[in-house]
Design a protein around this motif. Structure first.
Motif, PDB file in Angstrom:
ATOM      1  N   GLY A   1       0.799  -1.224   0.000  1.00  0.00           N
ATOM      2  CA  GLY A   1       0.000   0.000   0.000  1.00  0.00           C
ATOM      3  C   GLY A   1       0.829   1.270   0.000  1.00  0.00           C
ATOM      4  O   GLY A   1       0.516   2.226  -0.693  1.00  0.00           O
ATOM      5  N   ARG A   2       1.897   1.289   0.809  1.00  0.00           N
ATOM      6  CA  ARG A   2       2.670   2.524   0.917  1.00  0.00           C
ATOM      7  C   ARG A   2       3.850   2.554  -0.040  1.00  0.00           C
ATOM      8  O   ARG A   2       4.081   3.523  -0.738  1.00  0.00           O
ATOM      9  CB  ARG A   2       3.193   2.690   2.358  1.00  0.00           C
ATOM     10  CG  ARG A   2       2.126   2.896   3.392  1.00  0.00           C
ATOM     11  CD  ARG A   2       1.561   4.317   3.362  1.00  0.00           C
ATOM     12  NE  ARG A   2       0.110   4.280   3.551  1.00  0.00           N
ATOM     13  CZ  ARG A   2      -0.490   4.445   4.729  1.00  0.00           C
ATOM     14  NH1 ARG A   2       0.207   4.711   5.792  1.00  0.00           N
ATOM     15  NH2 ARG A   2      -1.797   4.375   4.822  1.00  0.00           N
ATOM     16  N   LEU A   3       4.629   1.455  -0.067  1.00  0.00           N
ATOM     17  CA  LEU A   3       5.878   1.492  -0.826  1.00  0.00           C
ATOM     18  C   LEU A   3       5.745   0.938  -2.251  1.00  0.00           C
ATOM     19  O   LEU A   3       6.610   1.200  -3.082  1.00  0.00           O
ATOM     20  CB  LEU A   3       6.960   0.689  -0.077  1.00  0.00           C
ATOM     21  CG  LEU A   3       7.328   1.254   1.302  1.00  0.00           C
ATOM     22  CD1 LEU A   3       8.304   0.324   2.008  1.00  0.00           C
ATOM     23  CD2 LEU A   3       7.953   2.636   1.169  1.00  0.00           C
ATOM     24  N   HIS A   4       4.696   0.169  -2.516  1.00  0.00           N
ATOM     25  CA  HIS A   4       4.486  -0.437  -3.843  1.00  0.00           C
ATOM     26  C   HIS A   4       5.672  -1.263  -4.301  1.00  0.00           C
ATOM     27  O   HIS A   4       6.027  -1.262  -5.473  1.00  0.00           O
ATOM     28  CB  HIS A   4       4.196   0.637  -4.899  1.00  0.00           C
ATOM     29  CG  HIS A   4       3.288   1.697  -4.411  1.00  0.00           C
ATOM     30  ND1 HIS A   4       2.024   1.423  -3.964  1.00  0.00           N
ATOM     31  CD2 HIS A   4       3.464   3.026  -4.254  1.00  0.00           C
ATOM     32  CE1 HIS A   4       1.464   2.544  -3.572  1.00  0.00           C
ATOM     33  NE2 HIS A   4       2.318   3.525  -3.722  1.00  0.00           N
ATOM     34  N   TRP A   5       6.291  -1.959  -3.385  1.00  0.00           N
ATOM     35  CA  TRP A   5       7.464  -2.754  -3.771  1.00  0.00           C
ATOM     36  C   TRP A   5       7.073  -4.113  -4.328  1.00  0.00           C
ATOM     37  O   TRP A   5       7.738  -4.650  -5.185  1.00  0.00           O
ATOM     38  CB  TRP A   5       8.369  -2.969  -2.550  1.00  0.00           C
ATOM     39  CG  TRP A   5       9.169  -1.758  -2.197  1.00  0.00           C
ATOM     40  CD1 TRP A   5       9.139  -0.547  -2.811  1.00  0.00           C
ATOM     41  CD2 TRP A   5      10.108  -1.647  -1.136  1.00  0.00           C
ATOM     42  NE1 TRP A   5      10.001   0.320  -2.200  1.00  0.00           N
ATOM     43  CE2 TRP A   5      10.617  -0.331  -1.159  1.00  0.00           C
ATOM     44  CE3 TRP A   5      10.573  -2.528  -0.158  1.00  0.00           C
ATOM     45  CZ2 TRP A   5      11.566   0.129  -0.258  1.00  0.00           C
ATOM     46  CZ3 TRP A   5      11.526  -2.071   0.749  1.00  0.00           C
ATOM     47  CH2 TRP A   5      12.023  -0.750   0.691  1.00  0.00           C
ATOM     48  N   PHE A   6       6.008  -4.672  -3.773  1.00  0.00           N
ATOM     49  CA  PHE A   6       5.666  -6.049  -4.137  1.00  0.00           C
ATOM     50  C   PHE A   6       4.204  -6.134  -4.551  1.00  0.00           C
ATOM     51  O   PHE A   6       3.406  -5.283  -4.177  1.00  0.00           O
ATOM     52  CB  PHE A   6       5.893  -6.991  -2.941  1.00  0.00           C
ATOM     53  CG  PHE A   6       7.316  -7.008  -2.469  1.00  0.00           C
ATOM     54  CD1 PHE A   6       8.274  -7.713  -3.173  1.00  0.00           C
ATOM     55  CD2 PHE A   6       7.692  -6.318  -1.330  1.00  0.00           C
ATOM     56  CE1 PHE A   6       9.584  -7.737  -2.743  1.00  0.00           C
ATOM     57  CE2 PHE A   6       9.004  -6.330  -0.902  1.00  0.00           C
ATOM     58  CZ  PHE A   6       9.945  -7.036  -1.604  1.00  0.00           C
ATOM     59  N   PRO A   7       3.856  -7.183  -5.318  1.00  0.00           N
ATOM     60  CA  PRO A   7       2.441  -7.405  -5.627  1.00  0.00           C
ATOM     61  C   PRO A   7       1.692  -7.821  -4.363  1.00  0.00           C
ATOM     62  O   PRO A   7       2.272  -8.453  -3.482  1.00  0.00           O
ATOM     63  CB  PRO A   7       2.469  -8.546  -6.641  1.00  0.00           C
ATOM     64  CG  PRO A   7       3.787  -9.199  -6.487  1.00  0.00           C
ATOM     65  CD  PRO A   7       4.727  -8.190  -5.938  1.00  0.00           C
ATOM     66  N   ALA A   8       0.407  -7.458  -4.286  1.00  0.00           N
ATOM     67  CA  ALA A   8      -0.357  -7.721  -3.063  1.00  0.00           C
ATOM     68  C   ALA A   8      -0.666  -9.200  -2.889  1.00  0.00           C
ATOM     69  O   ALA A   8      -0.554  -9.739  -1.794  1.00  0.00           O
ATOM     70  CB  ALA A   8      -1.652  -6.911  -3.081  1.00  0.00           C
ATOM     71  N   THR A   9      -1.067  -9.851  -3.964  1.00  0.00           N
ATOM     72  CA  THR A   9      -1.551 -11.227  -3.828  1.00  0.00           C
ATOM     73  C   THR A   9      -1.153 -12.059  -5.036  1.00  0.00           C
ATOM     74  O   THR A   9      -0.644 -11.543  -6.022  1.00  0.00           O
ATOM     75  CB  THR A   9      -3.095 -11.268  -3.753  1.00  0.00           C
ATOM     76  OG1 THR A   9      -3.606 -10.579  -4.878  1.00  0.00           O
ATOM     77  CG2 THR A   9      -3.611 -10.639  -2.488  1.00  0.00           C
ATOM     78  N   GLY A  10      -1.414 -13.352  -4.939  1.00  0.00           N
ATOM     79  CA  GLY A  10      -1.249 -14.255  -6.070  1.00  0.00           C
ATOM     80  C   GLY A  10       0.149 -14.837  -6.173  1.00  0.00           C
ATOM     81  O   GLY A  10       1.067 -14.427  -5.471  1.00  0.00           O
ATOM     82  N   GLU A  11       0.262 -15.808  -7.070  1.00  0.00           N
ATOM     83  CA  GLU A  11       1.509 -16.542  -7.219  1.00  0.00           C
ATOM     84  C   GLU A  11       2.334 -16.010  -8.394  1.00  0.00           C
ATOM     85  O   GLU A  11       3.560 -16.045  -8.376  1.00  0.00           O
ATOM     86  CB  GLU A  11       1.170 -18.023  -7.449  1.00  0.00           C
ATOM     87  CG  GLU A  11       2.309 -18.969  -7.272  1.00  0.00           C
ATOM     88  CD  GLU A  11       1.886 -20.401  -7.532  1.00  0.00           C
ATOM     89  OE1 GLU A  11       0.824 -20.612  -8.142  1.00  0.00           O
ATOM     90  OE2 GLU A  11       2.621 -21.311  -7.129  1.00  0.00           O
ATOM     91  N   PHE A  12       1.639 -15.541  -9.443  1.00  0.00           N
ATOM     92  CA  PHE A  12       2.303 -14.941 -10.605  1.00  0.00           C
ATOM     93  C   PHE A  12       1.442 -13.786 -11.096  1.00  0.00           C
ATOM     94  O   PHE A  12       0.253 -13.715 -10.764  1.00  0.00           O
ATOM     95  CB  PHE A  12       2.441 -15.947 -11.756  1.00  0.00           C
ATOM     96  CG  PHE A  12       3.343 -17.104 -11.469  1.00  0.00           C
ATOM     97  CD1 PHE A  12       4.721 -16.947 -11.514  1.00  0.00           C
ATOM     98  CD2 PHE A  12       2.820 -18.340 -11.127  1.00  0.00           C
ATOM     99  CE1 PHE A  12       5.557 -18.009 -11.236  1.00  0.00           C
ATOM    100  CE2 PHE A  12       3.647 -19.405 -10.848  1.00  0.00           C
ATOM    101  CZ  PHE A  12       5.029 -19.249 -10.890  1.00  0.00           C
ATOM    102  N   ASP A  13       1.996 -12.927 -11.936  1.00  0.00           N
ATOM    103  CA  ASP A  13       1.169 -11.927 -12.600  1.00  0.00           C
ATOM    104  C   ASP A  13       0.187 -12.654 -13.523  1.00  0.00           C
ATOM    105  O   ASP A  13       0.505 -13.707 -14.063  1.00  0.00           O
ATOM    106  CB  ASP A  13       2.034 -10.984 -13.451  1.00  0.00           C
ATOM    107  CG  ASP A  13       2.763  -9.962 -12.588  1.00  0.00           C
ATOM    108  OD1 ASP A  13       2.468  -9.926 -11.367  1.00  0.00           O
ATOM    109  OD2 ASP A  13       3.608  -9.243 -13.113  1.00  0.00           O
ATOM    110  N   THR A  14      -0.992 -12.046 -13.705  1.00  0.00           N
ATOM    111  CA  THR A  14      -2.005 -12.697 -14.544  1.00  0.00           C
ATOM    112  C   THR A  14      -1.534 -12.827 -15.993  1.00  0.00           C
ATOM    113  O   THR A  14      -1.804 -13.822 -16.660  1.00  0.00           O
ATOM    114  CB  THR A  14      -3.306 -11.877 -14.532  1.00  0.00           C
ATOM    115  OG1 THR A  14      -3.431 -11.283 -13.262  1.00  0.00           O
ATOM    116  CG2 THR A  14      -4.491 -12.744 -14.824  1.00  0.00           C
TER     117      THR A  14
END
Lengths: 527, 338, 282
Positions: free
Chosen positions: B157-170
């Motif tokens: 939410g703050r740093l946007h370093w990592f994806p929030a959820t899931g195993e791979f990008d869609t």
């Protein structure tokens, strides 16, 4: 009506402005554009598939069925120029007595294996739906289906009924390739791996149970070619996750964003939040067999204790209106003149005292998988407690609270909160009949209420629906007045269907008659 | 050694047999009607009776148990009520994703745990040592599910370093689809040279694996510190130091070699804890593994799925115990003799 | 057994244990005096306040308000009650059941021992918490069921611990002498064996209190523990989960309360072990 929602499908979300969400969304714009250019539409949805058999289908897979299959005609949304649109039938008419209906089929429509959609296929599909369909009861009025010629089919009814509404139902009215009907008769698992046998704009290309459904455009579709050649639906039961997927650009659209998130998404310039009239509403049943709830005055008093506007605010997050009886606004036979209860605690208290009620203790149940009920049920508890009624409130799986209510009325809950919608767009033959018409064995009549005057009105109104809509509506209105007076149940609120529509997508429509479905074939990337 | 392994294997099989008794008992105390659960609200009395017969519910409990045991052995674990798919198939497709996360977590926790433990032991009874002790107790006091949310709040939410959820990008499955070799997604991507997918998968892995590993990290660092301090106080270390052997060599070769064996127990214990820890982490991070499947099944009382998960959990747990026993026996001959 | 005086001296020497001791006492006081401390006892008990929905932390609501407009601080304060209650009940019941069975198994030996210990093995053949999760799912969600489920998965640890101690004590001289003098079995077990297993029991119980709070919170988080409108920390984190990016305070503070409470119990439990059983202090 079945409830296959995950517990948090309609979870919780806030009102404050989501700075975090805004920022993620901004950084994700690049991926959104790329996906649209590929012609791939990525969608997050809670819609799980309980069966791919279009005849059996009676649950959330309706989300996909409207893209894979077609009925004879579509029922249009409220406010459209005509009531119906042609689908596999182009024109139709009925005899004066309403007992014979004739449909002329479209030429050039084919099933996904290339075979032609003809009258024999229509008869086979609908005979099968009447015989073993998940929603077979909708075909009760139909005595026989006749193949007049290859492009004409006639329905013979045993009593007058609104067949145009029935053939456009979102359950049990799909036209299916006869080859598949034969195949599933031999092998019950025919559809299991995920195949379709329809004639719709999309065909099913891959299915991973509980995870993903991929549909691609059917090249020989009779109608306009869809702008998105592939629809990739990711099954995400958790609404919060779906929202994160949308705002981070993992998907182009999410169909199950929690109501509690709408306020923050509304302020996001990338989306529009659209609210539509829906066939869903919240109803409560009193256990009318048990003292003192067998006394209408007590039920009226309790109905007056309910904080309707707070429940609308908390449960519906403002996307709702207090109900007028069990018929949702926008669905036949809704009547805006039907009276509704207003919160009046003092009156409620006096009425209870007059009825001689002391130390009343009530057991309330609601469906644990329904987030809105979890939010507003505590409000009922505190309202009842403020008029001296103590409350034991319990969340249960819908299936559990339902079997508790059906099994033995003597041990059942005192107030059963249910989320309800009509199978097809006739709440007279469904909501009013199913919820409050007496029945020998309780099924959905879980007030266990019996009122012959009400039963007569409903029975008579049903037979008039096909031929004299106005007369039928008038009878239903009288029946709803009785429901108000006798209060066998509480009508809480009608919900809106709320969708977050990205501005990058054009052509989004919502049709109240197909409440679980979206029409992807009509969507296109915004230019 | 072989005899030892054989003996342990036989006793593990006995316990597993016992575990089936528990899952069987649990599966027969279900209060709700199986027909209602399976067919939905429209179940008829006829369907209900037929299903009871199909499931053998009209027979004696002993016969039912042996039928259940036979079904388990032949891979017939029933059908999930919510997905209508064979339970064993569902579990097998979800196990690899969970195992990859557990694997990454345990490797991370072990390596960092050892380093922290050494660091603390080297500075025994100083500030660093105290901090590591506080950290290790705090790590085992953190609610996993809350930590996951905090990570999402801060790193996403703050740093946007990592994806929030899931195993791979869609997008991945369209742009760089992973070829199915073993079923382990990141491993398959690695051996088929799909480095884009490996990178993407690891990127998604960071937050959930970190969340999951913290508990083990606390346990392991603490154990290493305690063991090292004990070893360092022994005579041969003092002798080595007296001979002027470099402190680094004393610590990393002489002391650590003797402090490590008991750690296998703790690593095993952590791995066992992670089996249920994944339930909460996968729930928070929408990870498509056993844990996510399990929480959904538990909430919906999808009992064929729950029974499958329970049995699989027992198998995993017993396997871990078996491995720990064998490794210990290999490292410490006294164990074998017992 | 050591005296309270010694314990006080121990605490003063060991800062971390002292912190744990103070934290635990603080939480206990909060739980007992919740109605007097909470800014809004009514909201702490779960009654809504529709006009205050979505307020952030500020002067009037130090920890903000939640989805029903309730003061989060009041609910966090009230949440201490179910948390402590479940921890104490579960540990007490599990320890009692486990101790009785463990004493019987350890002292009687033979086939009784064999049966009890094999049953223990069965329960211990599942990963921690799994059996509790399954049990509560089948029993139906709720605080009482969650407590029951935790007892089911916890007692075997105590049984195994007590049985081991009892077995080693049984062959000690003072027990054998008492037995030869014709002292009744019950008296021997009560006076000589039980009294000597109290130290390891207390150490184990102190260490478990925090773990039980964590476990109960986990159950509530996935929806199997306490049910709304109860003020329960795990449930409150679950409520705030969907709001985490917009209204971070709804999930953050109840989770923090779990963390601090468990930390307090773990620090204290650690101290108790070092104090009662100095051998373990490495």
């Amino acid at each position: 009506m079945k409830h296959f929602f995950s517990r948090r499908a309609s979870g919780t979300r806030g009102i404050a402005i989501g700075v975090g969400v805004l920022l993620i969304a901004a950084s994700a714009s690049a991926t959104n554009g790329a996906a649209a250019a590929n012609g791939i539409l990525k969608v997050a949805t809670s819609a799980a598939v309980t069966t791919w058999d279009p005849v059996q289908s009676f649950s959330t897979e309706a989300f996909y069925m409207t893209s894979l299959y077609e009925p004879l005609i579509w029922k249009n949304e409220v406010g459209a120029a005509t009531d119906y649109s042609p689908a596999l039938a182009t024109t139709w008419s009925h005899s004066k007595d309403g007992l014979t209906w004739t449909f002329n089929l479209r030429s050039g429509a084919t099933f996904h294996d290339g075979s032609v959609v003809n009258a024999a296929a229509v008869k086979a599909s609908l005979d099968s739906a009447k015989k073993d369909g998940g929603a077979s009861f909708i075909w009760d009025p139909v005595k026989s289906i006749e193949v007049v010629d290859a492009d004409t089919v006639a329905f013979h009814l045993s009593y007058s009924a609104p067949l145009d509404l029935i053939v456009s139902s979102s359950y049990g009215a799909w036209i299916v390739n006869p080859k598949a009907l034969d195949a599933v008769a031999k092998d019950a698992k025919y559809y299991e791996s995920g195949i379709d046998a329809g004639s719709g704009p999309y065909t099913l290309t891959s299915y991973s149970p509980g995870t993903e459904v991929v549909m691609s455009a059917y090249p020989k579709y009779w109608g306009p070619k869809p702008a998105y050649s592939i629809v990739d639906a990711l099954i995400t039961s958790d609404g919060v996750t779906a929202q994160q997927m949308l705002t981070s650009g993992q998907v182009d659209f999410a169909s199950n964003i929690p109501l509690t998130s709408m306020a923050s998404l509304k302020s996001n310039h990338k989306y529009k939040v659209n609210a539509y009239g829906s066939p869903f509403n919240y109803v409560g049943y009193f256990n009318t067999l048990r003292a003192p709830l067998n006394n209408p005055v007590v039920r009226q008093a309790l109905s007056m204790a309910i904080p309707y506007s707070d429940i609308v605010k908390v449960g519906g997050q403002g996307y709702a209106t207090q109900a007028r009886g069990p018929v949702p606004a926008g669905i036949f036979p809704y009547d805006s003149a039907t009276p509704q209860y207003k919160k009046a605690l003092a009156t409620a208290k006096t009425m209870l005292a007059k009825a001689g009620v002391k130390n009343l203790k009530l057991k309330i149940t609601y469906a644990s998988e329904n987030g809105a009920e979890a939010r507003f049920a505590p409000l009922i508890k505190s309202a009842f407690e403020s008029i001296g009624v103590s409350v034991d409130i319990q969340a249960m799986l819908f299936s559990q609270q339902w079997s508790l209510a059906k099994k033995d009325p003597a041990n059942a809950q005192d107030l059963f909160i249910v989320y309800y919608w009509p199978t097809y767009s006739d709440a007279g033959s469904d909501n009013l009949y199913s919820l409050f018409h007496s029945s020998a064995k309780p099924f959905f009549n879980l007030s266990y209420w019996k009122n012959t005057q009400y039963d007569d009105l409903i029975d008579k109104a049903a037979t008039l629906t096909g031929t004299d809509r106005a007369a039928s509506a008038a009878l239903y209105s009288q029946a709803m007045k009785i429901l108000y007076d006798q209060a066998p149940g509480i009508s809480f609120y009608d919900t809106k269907a709320v969708y977050v529509v990205p501005k990058a997508i054009t052509g989004f429509t919502y049709n109240i008659n197909y409440p679980f479905s979206l029409f992807f074939a009509k969507w296109s990337p915004t230019k | 050694m072989l005899k030892f392994v054989g003996k342990r294997l036989v006793s593990a099989l006995f316990v597993l047999f016992g575990a089936t008794i528990i899952t069987f008992i649990l599966s027969r105390v279900i209060p709700s009607d199986p027909a209602l659960a399976f067919y939905g609200p429209k179940a008829t009395l006829d369907q209900s009776a037929r299903l009871r017969k199909e499931m053998g519910l009209d027979q004696s409990v002993v016969i039912q148990y042996f039928k259940y045991l036979k079904d388990m052995l032949t891979g017939n674990w029933g059908y999930s009520i919510s997905t209508k798919q064979p339970v064993l198939h569902e579990l097998m497709t979800k196990v690899p994703s969970t195992l990859e996360m557990i694997f990454v977590s345990i490797i991370f926790a072990t390596l960092v745990g050892i380093l922290l433990g050494i660091w603390a032991a080297k500075n025994a009874h100083k500030f660093v040592d105290g901090s590591v002790r506080v950290f290790s107790i705090a790590a085992v006091s953190l609610p996993t599910f809350w930590l996951g949310l905090l990570f999402q709040l801060f790193f996403v939410g703050r740093l946007h370093w990592f994806p929030a959820t899931g195993e791979f990008d869609t997008e991945l499955k369209f742009l760089n689809p992973i070829k199915h070799v073993t079923g382990f997604p990141i491993f398959d991507a690695l051996i088929t040279g799909n480095f884009h997918a490996v990178e993407n998968g690891l990127w998604h892995m960071v937050l959930p694996a970190l969340t999951l590993s913290l508990y083990s990290l606390g346990l392991i660092s603490r154990m290493i510190r305690a063991n090292l301090l004990e070893v360092l106080s022994q005579d041969y270390i003092r002798v080595a130091r007296a001979y002027g052997i470099k402190e680094r060599i004393v610590l990393f070769t002489l002391a650590l070699r003797n402090a490590l064996p008991p750690v296998t127990t703790v690593v095993g214990l952590s791995a066992a804890y992670l089996l249920t820890g994944t339930f909460f982490v996968e729930d928070v991070f929408n990870w498509p593994g056993i844990g996510k499947f399990a929480t959904t099944a538990l909430l919906n009382v999808d009992y064929p799925a729950i029974m499958g998960i329970t049995l699989l959990g027992a198998m995993g747990y017993l396997t871990i115990n078996l491995i720990v026993d064998i490794v210990q026996a290999k490292l410490d001959p006294r164990v074998r003799a017992e | 057994m050591k005296t309270l005086q010694e314990f006080r001296r121990y605490l003063l020497r060991n800062k971390l244990s002292l912190v744990g001791f103070l934290l635990v006492n603080f939480i206990l006081l909060v739980a007992v005096f919740a109605p007097w401390i909470a800014p809004s006892p009514k909201e702490g008990r779960g009654v809504e306040n529709i006009d205050h929905i979505g307020f952030g932390p500020g002067w009037h609501h130090w920890m903000g308000t939640d989805i029903l407009g309730r003061d989060v601080l009041s609910r966090v304060i009230y949440g201490a009650r179910p948390a402590l209650l479940i921890a104490i009940c579960v540990v007490l019941v599990a320890a009692t059941v486990g101790t009785i069975l463990g004493l019987i198994a350890g002292y009687m030996g033979g086939w009784i021992d064999e049966v009890i210990m094999r049953v223990c093995d069965l329960f211990l053949s599942f990963p921690p918490l799994l059996l509790a999760l399954v049990a509560v799912s089948l029993l139906g969600p709720g605080l009482t069921h969650a407590a029951l489920a935790l007892v089911i998965s916890w007692w075997p640890w105590y049984a195994r611990l007590v049985r081991g101690e009892a077995q080693s004590l049984k062959s000690r001289a003072f027990v054998e002498v008492a037995s030869a003098m014709g002292v009744s079995t019950f008296t021997i077990v009560r006076r000589h064996i039980f009294r000597n297993v109290t130290t390891p029991l207390i150490i184990q119980a102190a260490a478990d209190l925090g773990t039980v709070i964590l476990a109960a919170g986990s159950l509530a988080f996935i929806g199997l523990g306490a049910q709304p409108p109860q003020s329960d920390w795990g449930l409150m984190v679950a409520d705030g989960r969907g709001l985490v990016f917009d209204q971070w305070w709804v999930a953050t503070f109840p989770g923090l309360a779990i963390f601090i409470t468990v930390l307090g119990f773990n620090l204290l439990g650690d101290g108790m072990r070092d104090f009662l059983d100095p051998r373990s202090q490495k």
